[in-house]
Structures are given as C-alpha cells and as structure tokens.
Design a protein around this motif. Sequence first.
Motif, PDB file in Angstrom:
ATOM      1  N   VAL A 199      10.337  -4.463  -8.436  1.00 57.14           N
ATOM      2  CA  VAL A 199       9.057  -5.094  -8.778  1.00 57.14           C
ATOM      3  C   VAL A 199       8.565  -4.445 -10.061  1.00 57.14           C
ATOM      4  CG1 VAL A 199       6.677  -5.517  -8.080  1.00 57.14           C
ATOM      5  CG2 VAL A 199       8.511  -5.577  -6.367  1.00 57.14           C
ATOM      6  N   LYS A 200       8.483  -5.222 -11.143  1.00 56.07           N
ATOM      7  CA  LYS A 200       8.101  -4.709 -12.453  1.00 56.07           C
ATOM      8  C   LYS A 200       6.708  -5.175 -12.840  1.00 56.07           C
ATOM      9  CE  LYS A 200      10.777  -5.190 -15.865  1.00 56.07           C
ATOM     10  NZ  LYS A 200      11.645  -5.780 -16.917  1.00 56.07           N
ATOM     11  N   GLY A 201       6.026  -4.337 -13.624  1.00 58.81           N
ATOM     12  CA  GLY A 201       4.727  -4.751 -14.127  1.00 58.81           C
ATOM     13  C   GLY A 201       3.981  -3.612 -14.776  1.00 58.81           C
ATOM     14  N   ALA A 202       3.057  -3.967 -15.655  1.00 57.09           N
ATOM     15  CA  ALA A 202       2.226  -2.971 -16.327  1.00 57.09           C
ATOM     16  C   ALA A 202       1.225  -2.394 -15.330  1.00 57.09           C
ATOM     17  CB  ALA A 202       1.497  -3.622 -17.507  1.00 57.09           C
ATOM     18  N   PRO A 203       0.581  -1.275 -15.664  1.00 55.67           N
ATOM     19  CA  PRO A 203      -0.453  -0.711 -14.789  1.00 55.67           C
ATOM     20  C   PRO A 203      -1.540  -1.741 -14.493  1.00 55.67           C
ATOM     21  CG  PRO A 203       0.129   0.855 -16.496  1.00 55.67           C
ATOM     22  CD  PRO A 203       0.827  -0.427 -16.858  1.00 55.67           C
ATOM     23  N   GLY A 204      -1.958  -1.813 -13.242  1.00 56.38           N
ATOM     24  CA  GLY A 204      -3.027  -2.711 -12.863  1.00 56.38           C
ATOM     25  C   GLY A 204      -2.599  -4.113 -12.459  1.00 56.38           C
ATOM     26  N   THR A 205      -1.293  -4.385 -12.480  1.00 54.26           N
ATOM     27  CA  THR A 205      -0.836  -5.730 -12.122  1.00 54.26           C
ATOM     28  C   THR A 205      -0.634  -5.911 -10.618  1.00 54.26           C
ATOM     29  OG1 THR A 205       1.429  -5.016 -12.655  1.00 54.26           O
ATOM     30  CG2 THR A 205       0.240  -6.255 -14.351  1.00 54.26           C
ATOM     31  N   GLY A 206      -0.680  -4.814  -9.847  1.00 55.20           N
ATOM     32  CA  GLY A 206      -0.598  -4.952  -8.405  1.00 55.20           C
ATOM     33  C   GLY A 206       0.751  -4.637  -7.789  1.00 55.20           C
ATOM     34  N   LYS A 207       1.549  -3.833  -8.466  1.00 54.64           N
ATOM     35  CA  LYS A 207       2.882  -3.500  -7.943  1.00 54.64           C
ATOM     36  C   LYS A 207       2.796  -2.779  -6.592  1.00 54.64           C
ATOM     37  CE  LYS A 207       3.961  -1.041 -11.500  1.00 54.64           C
ATOM     38  NZ  LYS A 207       2.665  -1.227 -12.160  1.00 54.64           N
ATOM     39  N   THR A 208       1.915  -1.801  -6.521  1.00 53.35           N
ATOM     40  CA  THR A 208       1.759  -1.056  -5.266  1.00 53.35           C
ATOM     41  C   THR A 208       1.232  -1.955  -4.164  1.00 53.35           C
ATOM     42  OG1 THR A 208       1.452   1.074  -6.376  1.00 53.35           O
ATOM     43  CG2 THR A 208       0.526   0.858  -4.170  1.00 53.35           C
TER      44      THR A 208
ATOM     45  N   ILE B  69      11.227  -9.086  -9.326  1.00 52.51           N
ATOM     46  CA  ILE B  69       9.942  -9.782  -9.309  1.00 52.51           C
ATOM     47  C   ILE B  69       9.086  -9.151 -10.398  1.00 52.51           C
ATOM     48  CG2 ILE B  69       7.868 -10.318  -7.979  1.00 52.51           C
ATOM     49  CD1 ILE B  69       9.613  -9.948  -5.439  1.00 52.51           C
ATOM     50  N   GLU B  70       8.613  -9.967 -11.317  1.00 57.75           N
ATOM     51  CA  GLU B  70       7.862  -9.449 -12.456  1.00 57.75           C
ATOM     52  C   GLU B  70       6.404  -9.897 -12.388  1.00 57.75           C
ATOM     53  OE1 GLU B  70       8.406  -9.072 -17.323  1.00 57.75           O
ATOM     54  OE2 GLU B  70       9.770 -10.322 -16.131  1.00 57.75           O
ATOM     55  N   LEU B  71       5.495  -8.931 -12.523  1.00 57.15           N
ATOM     56  CA  LEU B  71       4.061  -9.200 -12.522  1.00 57.15           C
ATOM     57  C   LEU B  71       3.535  -9.067 -13.947  1.00 57.15           C
ATOM     58  CD1 LEU B  71       3.028  -7.162  -9.340  1.00 57.15           C
ATOM     59  CD2 LEU B  71       3.640  -9.584  -9.486  1.00 57.15           C
ATOM     60  N   LYS B  72       2.870 -10.116 -14.410  1.00 55.14           N
ATOM     61  CA  LYS B  72       2.390 -10.157 -15.780  1.00 55.14           C
ATOM     62  C   LYS B  72       0.874 -10.343 -15.808  1.00 55.14           C
ATOM     63  CE  LYS B  72       6.149 -10.392 -18.565  1.00 55.14           C
ATOM     64  NZ  LYS B  72       6.332  -9.552 -19.776  1.00 55.14           N
ATOM     65  N   SER B  73       0.247  -9.856 -16.880  1.00 53.30           N
ATOM     66  CA  SER B  73      -1.177 -10.118 -17.087  1.00 53.30           C
ATOM     67  C   SER B  73      -1.375 -10.609 -18.519  1.00 53.30           C
ATOM     68  CB  SER B  73      -2.015  -8.857 -16.832  1.00 53.30           C
ATOM     69  OG  SER B  73      -1.640  -7.814 -17.709  1.00 53.30           O
ATOM     70  N   PHE B  74      -2.262 -11.586 -18.676  1.00 51.67           N
ATOM     71  CA  PHE B  74      -2.537 -12.179 -19.985  1.00 51.67           C
ATOM     72  C   PHE B  74      -4.050 -12.316 -20.164  1.00 51.67           C
ATOM     73  CE2 PHE B  74       1.154 -14.173 -17.969  1.00 51.67           C
ATOM     74  CZ  PHE B  74       2.171 -13.869 -18.864  1.00 51.67           C
ATOM     75  N   GLU B  75      -4.466 -12.387 -21.430  1.00 46.90           N
ATOM     76  CA  GLU B  75      -5.864 -12.682 -21.735  1.00 46.90           C
ATOM     77  C   GLU B  75      -5.948 -14.133 -22.162  1.00 46.90           C
ATOM     78  OE1 GLU B  75      -9.500 -11.395 -24.734  1.00 46.90           O
ATOM     79  OE2 GLU B  75      -7.799 -10.032 -24.443  1.00 46.90           O
TER      80      GLU B  75
ATOM     81  N   VAL C  37      -5.894 -13.033 -16.773  1.00 44.23           N
ATOM     82  CA  VAL C  37      -5.205 -13.835 -15.759  1.00 44.23           C
ATOM     83  C   VAL C  37      -3.864 -13.170 -15.465  1.00 44.23           C
ATOM     84  CG1 VAL C  37      -6.316 -16.006 -16.372  1.00 44.23           C
ATOM     85  CG2 VAL C  37      -4.213 -15.338 -17.539  1.00 44.23           C
ATOM     86  N   ARG C  38      -3.401 -13.339 -14.232  1.00 43.73           N
ATOM     87  CA  ARG C  38      -2.152 -12.705 -13.809  1.00 43.73           C
ATOM     88  C   ARG C  38      -1.156 -13.760 -13.370  1.00 43.73           C
ATOM     89  NH1 ARG C  38      -6.057  -8.991 -11.343  1.00 43.73           N
ATOM     90  NH2 ARG C  38      -5.829  -6.900 -12.247  1.00 43.73           N
ATOM     91  N   GLY C  39       0.115 -13.480 -13.648  1.00 43.22           N
ATOM     92  CA  GLY C  39       1.165 -14.401 -13.243  1.00 43.22           C
ATOM     93  C   GLY C  39       2.368 -13.653 -12.695  1.00 43.22           C
ATOM     94  N   VAL C  40       3.043 -14.257 -11.717  1.00 46.46           N
ATOM     95  CA  VAL C  40       4.236 -13.663 -11.119  1.00 46.46           C
ATOM     96  C   VAL C  40       5.417 -14.593 -11.369  1.00 46.46           C
ATOM     97  CG1 VAL C  40       3.650 -14.695  -8.870  1.00 46.46           C
ATOM     98  CG2 VAL C  40       5.314 -12.830  -8.987  1.00 46.46           C
ATOM     99  N   ARG C  41       6.533 -14.006 -11.703  1.00 47.47           N
ATOM    100  CA  ARG C  41       7.750 -14.793 -11.857  1.00 47.47           C
ATOM    101  C   ARG C  41       8.935 -14.020 -11.307  1.00 47.47           C
ATOM    102  NH1 ARG C  41       9.616 -14.776 -18.263  1.00 47.47           N
ATOM    103  NH2 ARG C  41       9.794 -12.514 -18.518  1.00 47.47           N
ATOM    104  N   ILE C  42       9.926 -14.750 -10.858  1.00 43.87           N
ATOM    105  CA  ILE C  42      11.162 -14.156 -10.349  1.00 43.87           C
ATOM    106  C   ILE C  42      12.225 -14.377 -11.412  1.00 43.87           C
ATOM    107  CG2 ILE C  42      12.874 -14.206  -8.494  1.00 43.87           C
ATOM    108  CD1 ILE C  42      10.537 -15.604  -6.843  1.00 43.87           C
ATOM    109  N   THR C  43      12.836 -13.300 -11.858  1.00 49.98           N
ATOM    110  CA  THR C  43      13.830 -13.414 -12.925  1.00 49.98           C
ATOM    111  C   THR C  43      15.260 -13.242 -12.425  1.00 49.98           C
ATOM    112  OG1 THR C  43      13.588 -11.056 -13.472  1.00 49.98           O
ATOM    113  CG2 THR C  43      12.192 -12.604 -14.664  1.00 49.98           C
ATOM    114  N   LYS C  44      15.398 -12.839 -11.161  1.00 50.67           N
ATOM    115  CA  LYS C  44      16.742 -12.640 -10.616  1.00 50.67           C
ATOM    116  C   LYS C  44      16.653 -12.649  -9.096  1.00 50.67           C
ATOM    117  CE  LYS C  44      20.446  -9.114 -10.601  1.00 50.67           C
ATOM    118  NZ  LYS C  44      20.847  -7.785 -11.143  1.00 50.67           N
ATOM    119  N   LEU C  45      17.593 -13.340  -8.447  1.00 55.08           N
ATOM    120  CA  LEU C  45      17.662 -13.339  -6.986  1.00 55.08           C
ATOM    121  C   LEU C  45      19.087 -13.723  -6.579  1.00 55.08           C
ATOM    122  CD1 LEU C  45      15.826 -12.793  -4.535  1.00 55.08           C
ATOM    123  CD2 LEU C  45      15.532 -15.274  -4.334  1.00 55.08           C
ATOM    124  N   ARG C  46      19.919 -12.712  -6.462  1.00 54.38           N
ATOM    125  CA  ARG C  46      21.315 -12.963  -6.105  1.00 54.38           C
ATOM    126  C   ARG C  46      21.421 -13.589  -4.720  1.00 54.38           C
ATOM    127  NH1 ARG C  46      23.588  -7.091  -7.909  1.00 54.38           N
ATOM    128  NH2 ARG C  46      23.850  -7.484 -10.138  1.00 54.38           N
TER     129      ARG C  46
END
Length: 238
Positions: A28-37, A183-189, A195-204
């Motif tokens: 699970v990837k993401g910048a601080p504050g995106t909700g990984k924990t 699973i990647e967590l992103k935040s945008f202005e 606003v926050r968005g989640v995307r899946i970049t890999k799922l074997r």
Amino acid sequence: METRLSTGIKGLDRMLNGGLLQGRAYLVKGAPGTGKTTLAMHFAMAGVSRGESVMYVTLEESAETLKADMTRLGFNLNDPHLTIIDATPIGDNYVFMDTFFDSFAKGFDKMVSAIKDELRTRRYTRIVIDPITMVKLTSTNEIEYRRLFLSFIKSMHKMGVTLIMTSEVERTDVEEYLVSGIIELKSFEAGGELVRGVRITKLRGSGFDMTIRPYVISDRGIVVFTERVLTPPPVSKV
C-alpha cells in the motif's frame, strides 16, 4: 479458485473483484496523510471480525498513538485476536507477546526471524508491517535486502499468511517487483480543496478496476466511491 479476503473497505473490495487473494503479499503506497495506516487497520480488523489471529507491526508510530488514533475511528484494538507489535526505534524495548526483542527494528533479518518464531506458536492469517520503508532504512546492502525480502514473502506464502506492507516511498522497486499487488493512495488539490483517489496498479492472478476512484477518510475510516471517477488535475508546465 483461490480464497478472497476482504480489506474491510467495501468499495476497495469491489475494485479488487472481491478482495485480496489469500496467502499473498501486497504493498500500500502513498504520501503522508493519505490513509495508509487506516487502510492497513481496516484489513487487520476485517480478519479480527472473522475470528482470525492478526499481527500488526508498527515501525514508525508508537502502539499508544496507533491505538488512540484508530479507536477514534471505531476500531477495537483491545480484541484478543489482534497482536500489536511496537517496533518503533524510540522505544526502550520491543514487545512481542511475552518476550522482548531489543533488536527487532534494527534489521530485516532479526524482524523476519522474530515473526517466524511467533508463527510457530500461534497461527496468524494476516500480518501488517507499517511501514516497510523503516525496515529498508536499516539495510546497507541492496542485494541482501532483496534476498531477505523475497525469502520473507515466500515463507509467509507457505504459511498461508496474507501480508500487507505500507510505504511512503514513491518508487520501491524491490518491493513492487516482488509483491502480488499494489494499492496506491493519491491526494490532489482541486478547486482549492484536497481530494483523494485510490487506484490499483498491480494484482497478480486477478482482474481489477483500473480506474482511479475517489475516497474519503471519515469518522469511521475509509470510504471508497466506486460509482465515481477521479480525474487528476493536469500538471502545470513552468
């Protein structure tokens, strides 16, 4: 057909075509504050609610802070099915059930050894390492780290453990290459709002929703809106 495990987040499960494949490792990837924990805790508590034994290893945030933050979101971290391992480097000792491992967070090999020892005494089905980047910082040899990381994932797979690791690093080549899903967590202005968005970049081994879906962190945790699409703002050119 492989067993699917719920992440504890309904919208994310739908994006994953039913959940995570059991016995595999995920990042699970993401910048601080995106909700990984928070996402990782949803996954852990989804197992606890099913009566599974779950191990949560916190390497950056103290167990006390983790419990306080997650309790406010409605999670019961005092459930006996949940074992929280405080391996933060500022602690005097690292609690692992009734045993202390003073060097638990000082090297990947020591951490892996401690986890394997514990798995011999109790059958854990889900393990969270939050964040894996703290372990990587202790390694001075990239090749050795890769070897240990691969060995760890293989060992967890053999034991039927589903593993989630979090990371704040934008590019984690070793981990991304070896895990089964990302699973990647992103935040945008946008419009002056975050606003926050989640995307899946890999799922074997499975198809998945490739669209970026918006999500919010509410007073009950993460909510993913699968009926909506999040379009990142264009990158400004200087």
